[in-house]
Design a protein around this motif. Structure first.
Motif, PDB file in Angstrom:
ATOM      1  N   PHE A 163       0.866  -1.180   0.000  1.00 34.59           N
ATOM      2  CA  PHE A 163       0.000   0.000   0.000  1.00 34.59           C
ATOM      3  C   PHE A 163       0.904   1.231   0.000  1.00 34.59           C
ATOM      4  O   PHE A 163       1.774   1.361   0.867  1.00 34.59           O
ATOM      5  CB  PHE A 163      -0.873   0.028   1.253  1.00 34.59           C
ATOM      6  N   ASN A 165       1.112   5.584  -0.346  1.00 39.28           N
ATOM      7  CA  ASN A 165       0.503   6.910  -0.382  1.00 39.28           C
ATOM      8  C   ASN A 165       0.917   7.571  -1.697  1.00 39.28           C
ATOM      9  O   ASN A 165       2.094   7.866  -1.907  1.00 39.28           O
ATOM     10  CB  ASN A 165       1.000   7.717   0.823  1.00 39.28           C
ATOM     11  N   ARG A 272      -2.335   0.561  11.253  1.00 36.38           N
ATOM     12  CA  ARG A 272      -3.438   1.372  10.723  1.00 36.38           C
ATOM     13  C   ARG A 272      -3.209   2.871  10.928  1.00 36.38           C
ATOM     14  O   ARG A 272      -3.151   3.625   9.950  1.00 36.38           O
ATOM     15  CB  ARG A 272      -4.772   0.924  11.327  1.00 36.38           C
ATOM     16  N   TYR A 275      -0.183   4.277   8.958  1.00 37.17           N
ATOM     17  CA  TYR A 275      -0.385   4.533   7.530  1.00 37.17           C
ATOM     18  C   TYR A 275      -1.436   5.622   7.288  1.00 37.17           C
ATOM     19  O   TYR A 275      -1.188   6.580   6.556  1.00 37.17           O
ATOM     20  CB  TYR A 275      -0.794   3.237   6.821  1.00 37.17           C
ATOM     21  N   PHE A 276      -2.585   5.489   7.913  1.00 37.23           N
ATOM     22  CA  PHE A 276      -3.676   6.418   7.627  1.00 37.23           C
ATOM     23  C   PHE A 276      -3.443   7.817   8.196  1.00 37.23           C
ATOM     24  O   PHE A 276      -4.000   8.800   7.692  1.00 37.23           O
ATOM     25  CB  PHE A 276      -5.011   5.847   8.114  1.00 37.23           C
ATOM     26  N   GLU A 292     -10.453  -0.369   3.808  1.00 37.96           N
ATOM     27  CA  GLU A 292     -10.229   0.762   4.710  1.00 37.96           C
ATOM     28  C   GLU A 292      -9.515   1.927   4.039  1.00 37.96           C
ATOM     29  O   GLU A 292      -9.582   3.063   4.518  1.00 37.96           O
ATOM     30  CB  GLU A 292      -9.448   0.293   5.939  1.00 37.96           C
ATOM     31  N   THR A 293      -8.827   1.664   2.929  1.00 35.66           N
ATOM     32  CA  THR A 293      -8.155   2.760   2.226  1.00 35.66           C
ATOM     33  C   THR A 293      -9.164   3.684   1.548  1.00 35.66           C
ATOM     34  O   THR A 293      -8.808   4.789   1.139  1.00 35.66           O
ATOM     35  CB  THR A 293      -7.157   2.227   1.176  1.00 35.66           C
ATOM     36  N   ALA A 301     -10.686   8.638   4.699  1.00 33.59           N
ATOM     37  CA  ALA A 301      -9.526   8.560   3.812  1.00 33.59           C
ATOM     38  C   ALA A 301      -9.167   9.974   3.362  1.00 33.59           C
ATOM     39  O   ALA A 301      -9.988  10.674   2.783  1.00 33.59           O
ATOM     40  CB  ALA A 301      -9.848   7.682   2.603  1.00 33.59           C
ATOM     41  N   LYS A 304      -5.035   9.334  -1.559  1.00 34.58           N
ATOM     42  CA  LYS A 304      -5.269   8.204  -2.462  1.00 34.58           C
ATOM     43  C   LYS A 304      -4.199   7.140  -2.262  1.00 34.58           C
ATOM     44  O   LYS A 304      -3.004   7.451  -2.167  1.00 34.58           O
ATOM     45  CB  LYS A 304      -5.280   8.677  -3.909  1.00 34.58           C
ATOM     46  N   THR A 305      -4.630   5.891  -2.217  1.00 37.64           N
ATOM     47  CA  THR A 305      -3.710   4.758  -2.102  1.00 37.64           C
ATOM     48  C   THR A 305      -3.561   4.063  -3.447  1.00 37.64           C
ATOM     49  O   THR A 305      -4.547   3.778  -4.124  1.00 37.64           O
ATOM     50  CB  THR A 305      -4.209   3.742  -1.058  1.00 37.64           C
ATOM     51  N   ILE A 384      -9.285   4.886  -3.637  1.00 38.00           N
ATOM     52  CA  ILE A 384      -8.725   3.566  -3.956  1.00 38.00           C
ATOM     53  C   ILE A 384      -8.430   3.509  -5.448  1.00 38.00           C
ATOM     54  O   ILE A 384      -9.324   3.698  -6.276  1.00 38.00           O
ATOM     55  CB  ILE A 384      -9.700   2.442  -3.588  1.00 38.00           C
TER      56      ILE A 384
END
Length: 447
Positions: A163, A165, A272, A275-276, A292-293, A301, A304-305, A384
């Motif tokens: 994943f 960013n 979590r 990253y978020f 969850e992304t 969110a 964008k992942t 996403i």
């Protein structure tokens, strides 16, 4: 197959047998008190034991559709709804030991199923599959057989992937990789690391799970992925893959582009929020995190992942990853095994696709439809990147590692103690590997 003189599990089985027989003699029944789940009109109610939240994960939608298709079977959803599988196992074992009526039981991976299979808690499913002419390998990507027998069918499939960013990727002037090595992964992490006003945003993060200490072995290779050889007879810590994992972890620490392990442990960090909250730019994690992304009620969110395949050790290696995931089995003392199997088979095929929350293990699922359903169920679907996600799913060879020995937790503890000595106290890599190998072999020999 594994050695069968597992003293701890033999003792547990004996204790479980005594508890169950004690409960049975006290109640006058062989399995729990009360109704057997059958109504006067012939409708049968089966219990589904899990840890998932019902509405959040769309279990209510899936169950309603199943009951519509099978009006003679009702499904009672039994869950603490706290998403805590560790607590769930304690409750499941207690329910079994006290003689409660159980039908469909879920496990978060094959190791937990294997432990309870050894205690006689699970019904073999091969006869049911044969009766409908179904072959496990033709139906599912995950091989759930133990010693040639099937005790559970795979539901959610968890594929390892990366994943990233997208903003951080572009800021560093990097292209989204479609085929790369672990050395290149670390170069990307270094390029995306940024320090501003004394605060560092790290390029990548490794979680405290033991498998993230020997991640090259646990995620990349189908054979010898565990801390024992696949037959369970010998230690498997002194390998090129384990050494490569440790070398990369040390490199990240020394060059300062990986979240320091000391902080991960002392602050009990979790992947979590790391990253978020954009404390890190990139993580290697299971596909369960994809929904969850797109944002949740709890965590919106904000970026964008984009997705990349799991890195490889060598350029010439195929893109592959060990898949794992949920497994559904039938309790061996269930009074409604046929109905339980009907639900399990439906849920692990069309049911999980309809649910729209997980990637299925079912080979006949239309992956574009699955991805569309998952993305549509998020708060901000535009966060996403569907194109890169589909690329990873379509180009990754999904492999299944051997089931770990039931005493795997003991081996992990020994390995992590040596890993901690290396990461926190300066123990050299060779000593770490040597000590881990010896300690793991000693545990194996004691079983």
């Amino acid at each position: 197959m594994f050695k069968r003189n597992w003293k701890r599990f033999s003792a547990a089985a004996a204790i479980l047998s005594l508890i169950v027989s004690g409960c049975a003699s006290g109640s006058g029944e062989s399995q729990g008190a009360g109704s057997n789940g059958s109504a006067a009109d012939g409708t049968v109610t089966i219990k589904l034991h899990t840890w998932y939240p019902k509405k959040t994960d769309n279990w209510d939608v899936a169950i309603a559709e199943f009951e519509k298709k099978h009006p003679n079977i009702k499904v009672e959803f039994v869950s603490a709804e706290d998403n805590n599988s560790n607590e769930y196992y304690k409750k499941l074992d207690l329910a079994s030991a006290s003689g409660e009526a159980l039908d469909v039981v879920m496990f978060s991976n094959m190791n937990y199923l294997s432990q309870r299979m050894e205690l006689g808690m699970l019904e073999p499913l091969d006869g049911y599959l044969e009766q409908e002419g179904a072959v496990l390998a033709d139906e599912y990507t995950v091989d759930t057989r133990i010693g040639g027998k099937t005790y559970g069918l795979p539901g959610k499939s968890v594929l390892p992937l990366v994943f990233i960013n997208e903003n951080h990727l572009k800021e560093a002037g990097l292209e989204l990789p479609k085929d790369w090595t672990w050395d290149e992964y670390m170069q990307y992490a270094k390029a995306m690391t940024k320090t501003d006003a004394g605060k560092t945003r790290y390029g990548t993060y490794f979680h405290s799970w033991s498998t993230q200490a020997y991640f090259v072995q646990s995620m990349n290779q189908a054979f010898g992925a565990n801390l024992t050889t696949d037959d369970g007879a010998a230690a498997n810590a002194d390998t090129p893959s384990v050494r490569k994992s440790l070398e990369l972890r040390l490199q990240g620490e020394e060059e300062g582009f990986v979240t320091p392990y000391s902080e991960v442990i002392s602050q009990k960090l979790n992947y979590r929020p790391q990253y978020f909250n954009q404390e890190t730019s990139m993580i290697s994690m299971g596909s369960f995190l994809v929904p969850e992304t797109g944002g949740t009620d709890q965590v919106p969110a904000t970026f964008k992942t984009v997705f990349a395949p799991l890195p490889k050790v060598n350029k010439e290696d195929p893109i592959s990853g060990n898949v794992s995931g949920d497994v559904l089995g039938i309790y061996s003392k269930s009074k409604h095994k046929e109905e339980a199997y009907t639900f399990i088979r439906w849920y692990t095929t069309e049911g999980i696709v309809l649910q729209g929350k997980y990637f299925p293990s079912w080979k006949k699922a239309e992956m574009n439809e699955v991805v569309d359903n998952i993305i549509a169920g998020t708060k901000t679907p535009e966060m996403i990147d569907k194109e890169s996600l589909l690329y990873v799913l379509e180009h990754t060879k999904q492999t299944t590692a051997a089931v770990a020995v039931p005493f795997h937790a003991e081996l992990e503890k020994a390995f992590i103690e040596e890993f901690d000595a290396m990461m926190l106290s300066g123990q050299d890599l060779d000593t770490t590997v040597k000590n881990a190998q010896q300690r793991i072999q000693k545990i194996i020999d004691s079983k």
